[in-house]
Scaffold this motif. Sequence first.
Motif, short mmCIF file in Angstrom:
data_model
loop_
_atom_site.label_atom_id
_atom_site.label_comp_id
_atom_site.label_asym_id
_atom_site.label_seq_id
_atom_site.Cartn_x
_atom_site.Cartn_y
_atom_site.Cartn_z
N GLU A 75 0.83 -1.21 0.00
CA GLU A 75 0.00 0.00 0.00
C GLU A 75 0.86 1.26 0.00
N GLU A 76 1.97 1.24 0.71
CA GLU A 76 2.88 2.40 0.75
C GLU A 76 3.45 2.68 -0.64
N VAL A 77 3.79 1.64 -1.40
CA VAL A 77 4.31 1.83 -2.76
C VAL A 77 3.32 2.62 -3.60
N PHE A 78 2.06 2.25 -3.55
CA PHE A 78 1.07 2.92 -4.39
C PHE A 78 0.71 4.31 -3.85
N ARG A 79 0.73 4.49 -2.53
CA ARG A 79 0.52 5.84 -1.98
C ARG A 79 1.66 6.77 -2.40
N CYS A 80 2.89 6.26 -2.37
CA CYS A 80 4.04 7.08 -2.81
C CYS A 80 3.91 7.47 -4.28
N ALA A 81 3.56 6.51 -5.12
CA ALA A 81 3.41 6.80 -6.55
C ALA A 81 2.30 7.83 -6.76
N ALA A 82 1.18 7.66 -6.05
CA ALA A 82 0.03 8.54 -6.23
C ALA A 82 0.31 9.96 -5.74
N SER A 83 1.13 10.09 -4.71
CA SER A 83 1.41 11.42 -4.16
C SER A 83 2.63 12.07 -4.79
N GLU A 104 11.65 8.30 -13.28
CA GLU A 104 10.97 8.80 -14.47
C GLU A 104 9.97 7.78 -15.02
N VAL A 105 10.35 6.51 -14.98
CA VAL A 105 9.46 5.46 -15.47
C VAL A 105 8.26 5.32 -14.54
N VAL A 106 8.50 5.38 -13.24
CA VAL A 106 7.39 5.30 -12.28
C VAL A 106 6.44 6.47 -12.50
N ALA A 107 6.99 7.68 -12.64
CA ALA A 107 6.15 8.87 -12.85
C ALA A 107 5.34 8.75 -14.15
N GLU A 108 5.97 8.28 -15.21
CA GLU A 108 5.28 8.11 -16.49
C GLU A 108 4.17 7.06 -16.38
N VAL A 113 -1.87 5.87 -15.40
CA VAL A 113 -2.94 5.47 -14.49
C VAL A 113 -3.93 6.61 -14.34
N LEU A 114 -3.42 7.81 -14.12
CA LEU A 114 -4.29 8.97 -13.94
C LEU A 114 -5.17 9.22 -15.16
N THR A 115 -4.61 9.04 -16.35
CA THR A 115 -5.40 9.30 -17.56
C THR A 115 -6.45 8.21 -17.80
#
Length: 186
Positions: A75-83, A104-108, A113-115
Amino acid sequence: MDEIQQAQQGLDAARQRLADAVHDARAQGRTWSEIGEALGMSKQAAYKRFGKPVDPATGEQITARRTGDVGAITEEVFRCAASGDLDRLEGLMHPRTAEELPQEVVAETWHRVLTEVGALERCEGTRVETPDGTVVEDEEPLLGIAVGATTLVCEAGTLLGRVAVDQDLRVVGILIVPPDHGPLPF
């Protein structure tokens, strides 16, 4: 409260009886395939849960670790990516994974996911599995890689999130797929 304590003691005793029965079966020459079949799991899942491998370099038994932290790490992994806290996320990763999966790959990936489904609202149904998908009970001992699996509930849809975690509780893989995705690599 006494009933709760007695139930927990019964559960602990049942887990120990099962572990003893598996070790007795191995001592009698039963294969991991046979044991896995009796438990309704793969031979790999049975081995990861009950095996007792020995490190050939040291002669010491490789100990299983409890799986309780794997769900929280997932859950922390996905919270970090989302924030957008990619430094914190990188700190959770094994160094080799951080090299292979740069910020950069994680952000991309998170941008995609957001789109598709919008912002992350919560993780739901988080559980621990072996890489082949066998669910592991909370705090069960497990050898090697454990996988945290969760449903990523976003504002406009859901995705499946999976995080592979090594013996030292370092992230070695992250996967985000649609709920109807076919076979998964871990």
